[in-house]
Design a protein around this motif. Structure first.
Motif, PDB file in Angstrom:
ATOM      1  N   SER A 113     -12.881   2.656   8.597  1.00  0.00           N
ATOM      2  CA  SER A 113     -13.392   3.094   7.952  1.00  0.00           C
ATOM      3  C   SER A 113     -11.949   3.307   6.620  1.00  0.00           C
ATOM      4  N   HIS A 114     -12.732   3.070   5.394  1.00  0.00           N
ATOM      5  CA  HIS A 114     -11.675   4.490   4.435  1.00  0.00           C
ATOM      6  C   HIS A 114     -11.037   5.268   4.544  1.00  0.00           C
ATOM      7  N   ARG A 115     -11.779   6.413   5.159  1.00  0.00           N
ATOM      8  CA  ARG A 115     -11.741   7.774   5.284  1.00  0.00           C
ATOM      9  C   ARG A 115     -10.451   7.728   6.554  1.00  0.00           C
ATOM     10  N   HIS A 116     -11.158   6.729   7.377  1.00  0.00           N
ATOM     11  CA  HIS A 116      -9.925   6.957   8.557  1.00  0.00           C
ATOM     12  C   HIS A 116      -9.515   5.927   8.950  1.00  0.00           C
ATOM     13  N   ALA A 192      16.982  -4.652   1.754  1.00  0.00           N
ATOM     14  CA  ALA A 192      16.078  -4.358   2.529  1.00  0.00           C
ATOM     15  C   ALA A 192      16.739  -3.094   1.863  1.00  0.00           C
ATOM     16  N   SER A 193      14.925  -1.880   1.753  1.00  0.00           N
ATOM     17  CA  SER A 193      14.836  -1.190   1.071  1.00  0.00           C
ATOM     18  C   SER A 193      13.475  -0.123   1.701  1.00  0.00           C
ATOM     19  N   ARG A 194      13.957   1.336   0.669  1.00  0.00           N
ATOM     20  CA  ARG A 194      12.114   1.689   0.669  1.00  0.00           C
ATOM     21  C   ARG A 194      11.489   1.341   0.641  1.00  0.00           C
ATOM     22  N   GLN A 195      11.418   0.554  -0.860  1.00  0.00           N
ATOM     23  CA  GLN A 195       9.828   0.177  -1.323  1.00  0.00           C
ATOM     24  C   GLN A 195       9.564  -0.864  -0.024  1.00  0.00           C
ATOM     25  N   ALA A 196      10.611  -1.924   0.055  1.00  0.00           N
ATOM     26  CA  ALA A 196      10.178  -2.634   1.086  1.00  0.00           C
ATOM     27  C   ALA A 196       9.257  -2.099   2.110  1.00  0.00           C
ATOM     28  N   ASP A 197       9.290  -1.102   3.135  1.00  0.00           N
ATOM     29  CA  ASP A 197       8.756  -0.076   3.913  1.00  0.00           C
ATOM     30  C   ASP A 197       7.217  -0.168   3.409  1.00  0.00           C
ATOM     31  N   LEU A 198       7.290   0.699   1.747  1.00  0.00           N
ATOM     32  CA  LEU A 198       6.046   0.688   1.422  1.00  0.00           C
ATOM     33  C   LEU A 198       5.002  -0.797   1.230  1.00  0.00           C
ATOM     34  N   TRP A 199       5.876  -1.545   0.877  1.00  0.00           N
ATOM     35  CA  TRP A 199       4.997  -2.654   0.455  1.00  0.00           C
ATOM     36  C   TRP A 199       4.381  -3.120   2.516  1.00  0.00           C
ATOM     37  N   SER A 200       4.726  -2.782   3.215  1.00  0.00           N
ATOM     38  CA  SER A 200       4.363  -3.511   4.621  1.00  0.00           C
ATOM     39  C   SER A 200       3.560  -2.012   5.225  1.00  0.00           C
ATOM     40  N   LEU A 201       3.999  -1.697   4.343  1.00  0.00           N
ATOM     41  CA  LEU A 201       2.399  -0.075   4.320  1.00  0.00           C
ATOM     42  C   LEU A 201       1.408  -0.535   4.245  1.00  0.00           C
ATOM     43  N   GLY A 202       1.095  -0.722   2.815  1.00  0.00           N
ATOM     44  CA  GLY A 202       0.339  -1.269   2.347  1.00  0.00           C
ATOM     45  C   GLY A 202      -0.691  -2.359   2.676  1.00  0.00           C
ATOM     46  N   ALA A 203       0.300  -3.515   3.280  1.00  0.00           N
ATOM     47  CA  ALA A 203      -0.072  -4.358   3.884  1.00  0.00           C
ATOM     48  C   ALA A 203      -0.974  -4.074   5.766  1.00  0.00           C
ATOM     49  N   THR A 204      -0.389  -3.368   6.089  1.00  0.00           N
ATOM     50  CA  THR A 204      -0.820  -2.528   7.492  1.00  0.00           C
ATOM     51  C   THR A 204      -2.379  -2.356   7.133  1.00  0.00           C
ATOM     52  N   LEU A 205      -1.763  -1.104   6.048  1.00  0.00           N
ATOM     53  CA  LEU A 205      -3.676  -0.829   5.765  1.00  0.00           C
ATOM     54  C   LEU A 205      -4.571  -1.780   5.133  1.00  0.00           C
ATOM     55  N   TYR A 206      -4.251  -3.117   4.208  1.00  0.00           N
ATOM     56  CA  TYR A 206      -5.106  -3.167   4.497  1.00  0.00           C
ATOM     57  C   TYR A 206      -5.254  -3.635   5.171  1.00  0.00           C
ATOM     58  N   MET A 207      -5.187  -4.687   6.464  1.00  0.00           N
ATOM     59  CA  MET A 207      -5.357  -5.269   7.716  1.00  0.00           C
ATOM     60  C   MET A 207      -6.035  -4.168   8.283  1.00  0.00           C
ATOM     61  N   ALA A 208      -5.689  -3.256   8.466  1.00  0.00           N
ATOM     62  CA  ALA A 208      -6.829  -2.211   8.899  1.00  0.00           C
ATOM     63  C   ALA A 208      -8.449  -1.371   8.297  1.00  0.00           C
ATOM     64  N   VAL A 209      -8.224  -2.167   6.764  1.00  0.00           N
ATOM     65  CA  VAL A 209      -9.593  -1.118   6.698  1.00  0.00           C
ATOM     66  C   VAL A 209     -10.135  -3.131   6.653  1.00  0.00           C
ATOM     67  N   GLU A 210      -9.436  -4.672   6.648  1.00  0.00           N
ATOM     68  CA  GLU A 210      -9.989  -5.671   6.004  1.00  0.00           C
ATOM     69  C   GLU A 210     -10.345  -6.298   7.143  1.00  0.00           C
ATOM     70  N   GLY A 211      -9.855  -5.928   8.224  1.00  0.00           N
ATOM     71  CA  GLY A 211      -9.418  -6.594   9.608  1.00  0.00           C
ATOM     72  C   GLY A 211      -8.621  -7.727   9.393  1.00  0.00           C
TER      73      GLY A 211
END
Length: 519
Positions: A113-116, A192-211
């Motif tokens: 779920s988005h909240r989780h 390689a930067s902090r912003q690159a880590d944040l993009w990867s976090l966004g992709a990880t969250l995308y997979m978490a809610v989209e599968g």
């Protein structure tokens, strides 16, 4: 996988079994013979064709980067204990976290779920922030590196290790982890930067809610081409987390959501009422009294619902009674001393430590470490953490941890009669103090069911969070399950709730499970 021969690294770390592997090496579950504790040992493997000078540089990088990661002391970061060189290669000794990866959870259980996902994201963002402030980049944030421990702890692993496999000039640089979670500027410019880590976090969250990852193509090269030239794939499960994800997945690092902005957005999101079954909350009248319309439920359901609210109020009789006042009814106000402890179960002499079997072959589900299979005299069975206590309420059986922080109540009731959602709608008229609905809706399960999630504030103590499920168990009966924990611990405790709910069985139908589809 077991080691071919018993291998003890540095005369101290005894390798037991293979826990995982990837392009960077292998991770072993091991035993520290000196301190008598379980650890994880990462075996860093260099490419076979790497020349000796490059191997020596790889070993130096291993020590340097692991030392940097070892400076981190954060609850959402896996701890590093030791870095050694033995048997011609480098080894990193880390905290062993009995867990499932976010990747495995989504693949086996469905999208979150988005909240989780938002609550998990908060922990991951805090972990990245701590690392970045210490001068450590992760560069391999992906669902496989996000661990959800058996106690609910969210841990980001492989900190600072992705950079240690950078290959010197003259050799092809391997893609770190999965290319599906690689920031576009890393692929395009090698930045390689902090912003690159944040993009990867966004992709990880995308997979978490989209599968699925944001650039999901049959061929990896097609995915990488899309990464450099297209927007992320449109969501199939839209929800309140997607604006945050979109901000993190901005192709231009300068326009990407910053850590502070993402944290504020996540904080606002987790405080709002969100969920896949969310419905509008009607305005409550002024004053303490809440009008109550006579329920359609049968008398046996009145007792069940009353007992469930009583558990939520942390006292056996807080909301159990509904007094009649002519045609309409009014729920009595909550006594000032309604909350005396954090425990949602009675603290009477009937409290006993649960017993059962911890053997997997005696349970219909796989038991995580520290759990046992409990067959209850109430006609049901379920997995429980070892050391939890059992007590009885007016309407069911309550299980809770010894600290009185979390509880899981099981109440048997009559048939659902085709209107499961109405049960919770009627019970909502007796809502606890400072009630905030998060979601309420039907469950698409055999026989019918409904769930209800909300938070509320007791008279004393921290804010609490409750999740309730009504499940049909054939044509003649049903179960109401109530999970209560502190609101601040909600995301950490979600894996515990998942194990309890997924493992719950009706003793009369032990093979029947209640499969709850993902959002």
């Amino acid at each position: 996988m077991e080691p071919d021969d018993e291998l003890v690294v540095a005369d101290r770390y005894r390798l037991i079994s293979l826990a995982g592997f990837g392009g960077m090496g292998r991770v072993w579950r091991a035993h520290d013979d000196l301190l008598d504790r379980e650890v994880a040992v990462k075996e860093v493997l260099a490419p076979d064709d790497l020349p000796d000078p490059a191997r020596a540089e790889l070993q130096r990088d291993t020590i340097r980067e692991a030392r940097a990661a070892a400076r981190l002391d954060h609850p959402h970061v896996v701890r590093i204990f030791d870095v050694i060189q033995a048997s011609g290669r480098s080894w990193i000794v880390m905290e062993y976290v009995p867990s499932r990866s976010l990747h495995d959870i989504v693949i086996s259980d469905g999208p979150l779920s988005h909240r989780h996902a938002a609550r998990i994201a908060t922990g991951l963002l805090d972990a990245l922030d701590a690392a970045h402030q210490a001068g450590v980049l992760h560069l391999d944030v992906k669902p496989q590196n996000v661990l959800i421990a058996g106690d609910g702890r969210v841990v980001l692993t492989d900190f600072g290790l992705a950079t240690i496999v950078a290959v010197p000039g003259g050799h092809d640089e391997p893609l770190m982890g999965s290319p599906f979670y690689l920031a576009p500027e890393r692929l395009r410019d090698g930045v390689a930067s902090r912003q690159a880590d944040l993009w990867s976090l966004g992709a990880t969250l995308y997979m978490a809610v989209e599968g699925r990852p944001p650039y999901d193509r049959p061929d990896v090269s097609d995915s990488l081409t899309a990464l450099l030239s297209q927007d992320p794939d449109p969501p199939r499960h839209p929800g309140p987390l997607h604006p945050v994800i979109a901000g993190l997945l901005a192709a231009d690092p300068g326009r990407r959501l910053t850590a502070d902005s993402a944290r504020r957005a996540l904080r606002d999101l987790t405080r709002r009422a969100v969920g896949i079954h969310a419905v509008p909350t009607s305005a409550r009248p002024a004053g303490k009294a809440v009008p109550y319309r006579s329920a359609v439920a049968t008398p046996r359901w009145r007792g069940l619902l009353g007992a469930g609210i009583a558990a939520a109020a942390l006292t056996a009789g807080a909301f159990a009674a509904v007094r009649a006042y002519g045609g309409d009814r009014v729920a009595p106000s909550v006594p000032a001393a309604v909350v005396s402890t954090m425990h949602a179960c009675p603290t009477a002499e009937s409290v006993v430590v649960v017993s059962g079997s911890s053997r997997d072959d005696e349970a219909p589900v796989s038991l995580p470490d520290g759990w046992l299979w409990h067959v209850d005299t109430g006609g049901f069975a379920l997995p429980l953490p070892r050391g939890w206590q059992r007590s009885t309420t007016d309407g069911g059986v309550c299980f809770g941890d010894a600290a009185g922080v979390r509880s899981f109540t099981v109440q048997a009731g009559g048939p659902v009669d085709g209107y499961p959602l109405r049960r919770w709608q009627d019970a909502e008229r007796e809502a606890p103090p400072d009630y905030q609905k998060i979601s309420m809706g039907p469950l698409l399960i055999t026989g019918g069911g409904a769930d209800w999630e909300y938070s509320w504030q007791p008279a004393t103590g921290p804010r609490l969070h409750t999740y309730r499920m009504l499940l049909a168990a054939g044509d003649d009966r049903s179960y109401a399950l109530t999970w209560i924990t502190r609101d601040a611990d909600w995301s950490l405790d979600l894996p515990v709730r998942r194990i309890l709910v997924n493992g719950f069985r009706d003793s009369a139908r032990p093979t029947v499970t209640w499969t709850i589809p993902g959002p």
